[in-house]
Design a protein around this motif. Structure first.
Motif, short mmCIF file in Angstrom:
data_model
loop_
_atom_site.label_atom_id
_atom_site.label_comp_id
_atom_site.label_asym_id
_atom_site.label_seq_id
_atom_site.Cartn_x
_atom_site.Cartn_y
_atom_site.Cartn_z
N GLU A 272 0.32 -1.04 -0.13
CA GLU A 272 -0.28 0.44 -0.07
C GLU A 272 0.88 0.82 -0.21
N MET A 273 2.42 0.92 0.90
CA MET A 273 2.85 2.31 0.76
C MET A 273 3.21 2.79 -0.71
N LEU A 274 3.83 1.50 -1.43
CA LEU A 274 4.35 1.78 -2.21
C LEU A 274 3.38 2.40 -3.39
N LEU A 275 2.20 1.36 -3.04
CA LEU A 275 1.08 2.30 -4.55
C LEU A 275 0.60 3.95 -4.22
N GLU A 276 0.61 4.19 -3.13
CA GLU A 276 0.92 5.75 -2.91
C GLU A 276 1.85 6.39 -3.80
N GLU A 277 2.85 5.66 -3.52
CA GLU A 277 3.87 6.36 -4.01
C GLU A 277 4.13 6.63 -5.53
N THR A 278 3.56 5.64 -5.53
CA THR A 278 3.78 5.61 -7.44
C THR A 278 2.49 6.04 -8.05
N GLU A 279 1.57 6.22 -7.81
CA GLU A 279 0.67 7.28 -7.73
C GLU A 279 0.14 7.54 -9.27
N GLU A 280 -0.10 8.90 -9.99
CA GLU A 280 -0.06 9.38 -10.62
C GLU A 280 0.50 10.98 -9.88
N ASP A 281 -0.50 11.03 -9.41
CA ASP A 281 -0.13 11.77 -8.06
C ASP A 281 0.66 11.48 -7.08
N GLY A 282 1.95 11.23 -6.68
CA GLY A 282 1.92 11.25 -5.58
C GLY A 282 3.15 12.13 -4.76
N SER A 283 2.68 13.59 -5.45
CA SER A 283 3.52 14.38 -4.41
C SER A 283 3.08 14.21 -3.04
N GLY A 284 2.11 13.96 -2.42
CA GLY A 284 1.85 14.45 -1.28
C GLY A 284 2.55 12.82 -0.60
N HIS A 285 2.36 12.25 -1.36
CA HIS A 285 3.76 10.50 -0.11
C HIS A 285 4.97 10.98 0.35
N GLU A 286 4.43 10.65 1.45
CA GLU A 286 6.02 11.03 2.23
C GLU A 286 6.37 9.87 2.61
N HIS A 287 7.47 9.89 2.32
CA HIS A 287 8.07 8.08 3.51
C HIS A 287 8.11 7.31 4.85
N ARG A 288 7.86 6.72 5.14
CA ARG A 288 7.54 6.69 6.47
C ARG A 288 8.26 5.25 7.50
N ARG A 289 8.32 4.88 8.40
CA ARG A 289 8.49 3.30 8.92
C ARG A 289 7.46 3.36 9.66
N VAL A 290 7.01 2.06 9.51
CA VAL A 290 5.75 1.62 9.81
C VAL A 290 6.81 0.04 11.16
N VAL A 291 6.99 0.48 11.98
CA VAL A 291 7.63 -0.92 12.79
C VAL A 291 6.26 -1.49 13.52
#
Length: 339
Positions: free
Chosen positions: A305-324
Motif C-alpha cells: 500500500e505504501m508503494l502504491l501510494e508513492e507511485t500514483e499518478e500524483d504521488g506528490s503528497g506521499h511522505e516516506h515513513r517507517r512502520v514498526v
C-alpha cells in the motif's frame, strides 16, 4: 521520481550515434574496440539498463510490482507475499515474486531484472547487509519499500517488526519459567533481524539480573530446518548443555526439535524451545512450538500500500515513513516444562 536513463543519454555521453550504442548492445563485434569501450563505460557510469521492450511503460508506471524475499521456502515470506499480492490486486497490479535465497549475488541479479522490466516499484527484504545492492538499484529511480527491515540510513519507506521487543519476549518467557542457561540459535550474523533479536534476548536477561554469559550463541549459515538440525547436533555435544534454546526463526527451531527427538531428548522437560515467526507449521509440530508471532500478511499488505501510494499518478503528497509493528508471544507446549 528520477528519470530513467535512455539510449540517447548513453549516446550523448559517449559522443556516438544512437545506432552505435544499439550495435554495442546487440552486435558488439561490429563496433571498433575503442568505441565499444567508450560506450560500455558510459552505460556503466549512467546506470543504463536495457528495457526488454522498446514500448515498455516509463519506469514506475508498469502494472507489475516486484517482490524480492530472502527465502520462499520459509512460510513467513509466503505470508508476506500473500499480503502484498492482495493489496496489489485491489489496485489492478500483479506481483513478480523472486527469491534471493539469502544470496547477495542473486539479489543483485533480481534487482537488475526488475530494472530491465521497468516494474512499478519493488518490495525488498535485503540479503546484502552492506547496502551496496540497494545503492546500485536506487540510481534507476524505481521506488522501493523495505520489508522486515527498518530503513536505517535511507529515506525510503519500510515496514518491520520490533525484533528487539520480540527477542525480549522470547527470553523473558524462558527466564520466567526458571531457565538460567539459554542458547540462541541465531542464523547468519549479518542479518539485522538476527542481531536485533539477540539484543532483545540480552535485555531480557539483564532485566532478571543475568549477564550476557547466560546466553550462548550458536550461529548458523542459513535460516532453514537443516541449519537447525546442525545447531541441535552442536547443542547436544556441549558438556554444559543449556536448558532452553531460543531460535531466530521457526525453521531453525523445528530443526532443533528434530535433532532432540532423534537423540531421545525430551522437549520441553530436558530442553525448552522457542521459535520466531509463528508459521503454520509451528502449531502442527510433534511438540507444538512456542513462537514469537510476526504479522506477516499485514506486513506485506502495508508495504504494498505504501508503494502504491508513492507511485500514483500524483504521488506528490506521499511522505516516506517507517512502520514498526509489534510482535506477540504465542505459548505452546515446547516451552512449558515443569521446572
Amino acid at each position: 521520481m528520477a528519470q530513467s536513463v535512455g539510449i540517447k543519454d548513453v549516446a550523448r555521453a559517449a559522443g556516438v550515434s544512437v545506432g552505435t550504442v544499439s550495435n554495442v548492445i546487440n552486435r558488439p563485434d561490429t563496433v571498433a574496440t575503442e568505441t565499444r569501450a567508450r560506450v560500455l563505460s558510459a552505460i556503466d557510469r549512467l546506470g543504463y539498463v536495457r528495457s526488454e521492450s522498446a514500448r515498455q511503460l516509463r519506469a514506475g508506471r508498469s502494472r507489475i510490482m516486484g517482490l524480492l524475499v530472502l527465502d520462499m521456502g520459509n512460510p513467513f515470506f509466503v505470508d508476506v507475499a500473500r499480503g502484498a499480492e492482495r493489496a496489489a490486486r485491489r489496485s489492478g497490479l500483479g506481483v513478480m515474486v523472486c527469491n534471493s535465497a539469502e544470496s547477495v549475488g542473486e539479489e543483485a541479479e533480481y534487482l537488475s531484472l526488475f530494472a530491465e522490466q521497468r516494474v512499478r516499484g519493488v518490495l525488498l527484504t535485503p540479503a546484502d547487509a552492506t547496502g551496496r545492492n540497494i545503492d546500485s538499484f536506487r540510481r534507476h529511480g524505481i521506488p522501493f519499500v523495505l520489508v522486515d527491515r527498518v530503513s536505517e540510513g535511507t529515506t525510503e519507506c519500510s515496514v518491520s517488526v520490533d525484533d528487539v521487543a520480540g527477542g525480549a519476549l522470547a527470553v523473558r518467557h524462558l527466564v520466567d519459567a526458571g531457565h538460567r542457561s539459554i542458547a540462541y540459535v541465531s542464523g547468519p550474523p549479518g542479518f539485522n533481524q538476527v542481531r536485533d533479536r539477540r539484543t532483545g534476548a540480552l535485555a531480557a536477561l539483564a532485566e532478571a539480573g543475568l549477564g550476557p554469559e547466560h546466553l550462548r550463541e550458536l550461529p548458523t549459515e542459513r535460516l532453514d530446518v537443516a541449519a537447525g538440525r546442525d545447531a541441535g547436533a552442536r547443542l547436544l555435544g556441549l558438556a554444559d548443555r543449556p536448558t532452553a534454546v531460543f531460535c531466530a526463526n521457526d525453521l531453525l527451531a523445528l530443526g532443533v526439535l528434530q535433532a532432540m527427538y532423534a537423540a531421545g531428548v525430551n522437549v520441553p522437560d530436558d530442553l525448552a524451545i522457542v521459535g520466531y515467526d509463528d508459521i503454520e507449521f509451528a502449531a502442527a509440530a510433534a511438540v507444538p512450538l512456542t513462537s514469537v508471532r510476526q504479522p506477516a500478511v499485514t506486513m506485506g499488505a502495508l508495504a504494498a500500500e505504501m508503494l502504491l501510494e508513492e507511485t500514483e499518478e500524483d504521488g506528490s503528497g506521499h511522505e516516506h515513513r517507517r512502520v514498526v509493528l509489534q510482535p506477540e508471544l504465542v505459548v505452546r507446549r515446547s516451552s512449558l516444562s515443569a521446572r
